[in-house]
Design a protein around this motif. Sequence first.
Motif, mmCIF file in Angstrom:
data_model
loop_
_atom_site.group_PDB
_atom_site.id
_atom_site.type_symbol
_atom_site.label_atom_id
_atom_site.label_comp_id
_atom_site.label_asym_id
_atom_site.label_seq_id
_atom_site.Cartn_x
_atom_site.Cartn_y
_atom_site.Cartn_z
ATOM 1 N N ASP A 95 5.036 2.387 53.086
ATOM 2 C CA ASP A 95 4.641 1.144 53.761
ATOM 3 C C ASP A 95 3.847 0.329 52.754
ATOM 4 O O ASP A 95 2.723 0.693 52.417
ATOM 5 C CB ASP A 95 3.807 1.446 55.003
ATOM 6 N N LEU A 96 4.435 -0.738 52.253
ATOM 7 C CA LEU A 96 3.753 -1.503 51.219
ATOM 8 C C LEU A 96 3.846 -2.996 51.482
ATOM 9 O O LEU A 96 4.875 -3.504 51.928
ATOM 10 C CB LEU A 96 4.321 -1.172 49.836
ATOM 11 N N ALA A 97 2.739 -3.686 51.232
ATOM 12 C CA ALA A 97 2.773 -5.148 51.194
ATOM 13 C C ALA A 97 3.261 -5.532 49.805
ATOM 14 O O ALA A 97 3.017 -4.816 48.826
ATOM 15 C CB ALA A 97 1.392 -5.717 51.449
ATOM 16 N N THR A 98 3.949 -6.672 49.700
ATOM 17 C CA THR A 98 4.452 -7.093 48.394
ATOM 18 C C THR A 98 3.416 -7.930 47.632
ATOM 19 O O THR A 98 3.720 -8.469 46.574
ATOM 20 C CB THR A 98 5.784 -7.848 48.545
ATOM 21 N N SER A 99 2.203 -8.027 48.163
ATOM 22 C CA SER A 99 1.079 -8.593 47.410
ATOM 23 C C SER A 99 0.397 -7.459 46.655
ATOM 24 O O SER A 99 0.514 -6.293 47.029
ATOM 25 C CB SER A 99 0.096 -9.266 48.364
ATOM 26 N N VAL A 100 -0.318 -7.798 45.570
ATOM 27 C CA VAL A 100 -0.963 -6.769 44.753
ATOM 28 C C VAL A 100 -2.106 -6.130 45.522
ATOM 29 O O VAL A 100 -2.488 -4.982 45.267
ATOM 30 C CB VAL A 100 -1.432 -7.366 43.402
ATOM 31 N N VAL A 101 -2.633 -6.844 46.506
ATOM 32 C CA VAL A 101 -3.768 -6.366 47.289
ATOM 33 C C VAL A 101 -3.752 -7.153 48.594
ATOM 34 O O VAL A 101 -3.107 -8.209 48.679
ATOM 35 C CB VAL A 101 -5.076 -6.591 46.476
#
Lengths: 297, 297
Positions: free
Chosen positions: B136-142
Amino acid sequence: MRGLPSHGMQRLPLLLSRLEKGLADGRTQGVATWSRQAFLEVDGERGLGPVVMMNAMRHLKQNLPETGITVAAIRNANHIGMLAYHAEKAARDGLIAIVMSTSEALVHPFGGTEAMLGTNPVAIGIPAGDRPFVLDLATSVVSMGKIRNHALGGVPIPLGWAVDAEGHPTQDPVAAQGGAIAPFGDAKGYGLGLAIELLVAALAGSAVSPDVQGTLDDCYPAHKGDLVILIDPASGAGAIPALIPYLDRLRLSRPLDAARPVAVPGDGAHARRTAALREGIALPQPLFEQLMAFKAA
Amino acid sequence: MRGLPSHGMQRLPLLLSRLEKGLADGRTQGVATWSRQAFLEVDGERGLGPVVMMNAMRHLKQNLPETGITVAAIRNANHIGMLAYHAEKAARDGLIAIVMSTSEALVHPFGGTEAMLGTNPVAIGIPAGDRPFVLDLATSVVSMGKIRNHALGGVPIPLGWAVDAEGHPTQDPVAAQGGAIAPFGDAKGYGLGLAIELLVAALAGSAVSPDVQGTLDDCYPAHKGDLVILIDPASGAGAIPALIPYLDRLRLSRPLDAARPVAVPGDGAHARRTAALREGIALPQPLFEQLMAFKAA
């Protein structure tokens, strides 16, 4: 023509050798079977990757008007070449495509040092008028081909690209070739590469990367797998034409460096291909001679 | 419980306020319609995101035995919460899930400086015995939540996380909140985030990020969209049990730091959730008081 020689003419001598040795079969398109109404099982029968993929995509399009989404899981086919070609072809036909592939183990896990994953690329094609959106990325920070080029030129690689055989971060491209490449984007890129690894193996029945051979050698059958999902955007409530102005807003948005406008994935390849259609492509002399030798034989 | 408070209890006051104002409707599960045999159109009818998503996934499972793959495109639903919950639920049911969502514009393009993309997360769940693979990842660095925490604590942010309103790279978390967050993994992460942006909008008919409101405020309806693809691995030639030893080989592979073993996506969340089930979770005092005020009202 898109400026990615590692996935173009450079592959040809190896493929010709594989054909000669019977590791690749230039006559088959693979056998495609609908195991479910939207799920296509494909045995590549040692066929050439792009040939088997194009046949699979033709099948996927047949059931698409009925189901709205279809997927093909391909095993036992040779290297598929660049994924962008297939994603772009679908997008130009008005369809959305998601294409994935696995490879030999070349990439280490985030926080790890052993080559345990393939470079596991994914391509996504989305129709958008004259210039479809075409993303094509390997989940490694860099390709092994690029590291090989550094080695040939004696140019050190940036820290963070690779570790050596003992697992130590290295700037020596020769040592890196015996070690492992880093995933792109740290833990996130590792997660994505591993997801592709598992999706392809789970659905195609292909090998996981440490057990894959046959895309870099001319000794073994190819055990990697490929996956392609097609979606008909006409099935949904959205409208492709509405996306085009957004892509133009992106291209016109304020760049970090005034000399380098913001690009949309596919823009660079489109420009390079357009130039190559006009000007041709340059082949390295040794590759040219290698191919002439095959021609003579 | 998974250690991601920005997607848990912290969202509750805003959701309660949205319910009070009629921007969220706690009674509907959305209206799901099969536009094709494997394509589900969902109008969320301003329902709560997780409720609409769970209903959509129940529908997707109905046609899955017939088609092998199904997809739902959801518009007009509120914030979906963490995607991992839904991906894990599918994986525990023996199914593969790919979940995507869009949001307000918070992320700048690679080489750009304006907030033009959502944090556009993607989650992938794959069955793997007791401990399914859950990415589960956001495509922003943070996340913007993390930048907000730095601002609250007066702690500078690393260079590369964000630009300020004028587009200059900044280490000031307050300035970053008025600017834009970087995509993860440079051009590749940007490409992936943009692909999610386009896939969701093209299929759900939801807005593109610069036009999205309603997941961070209590003033506007939610215009973002969600997409979920389910695949039945029993349709393919692969075998899920064969993947489990590979995941264990990854976990046991040589780490960069001997004190930090290689992890598989989902391992950390699994450990945190197990601990939280035993020990409970800590709520910040102001949040607790905010929730008690709602209870009293």
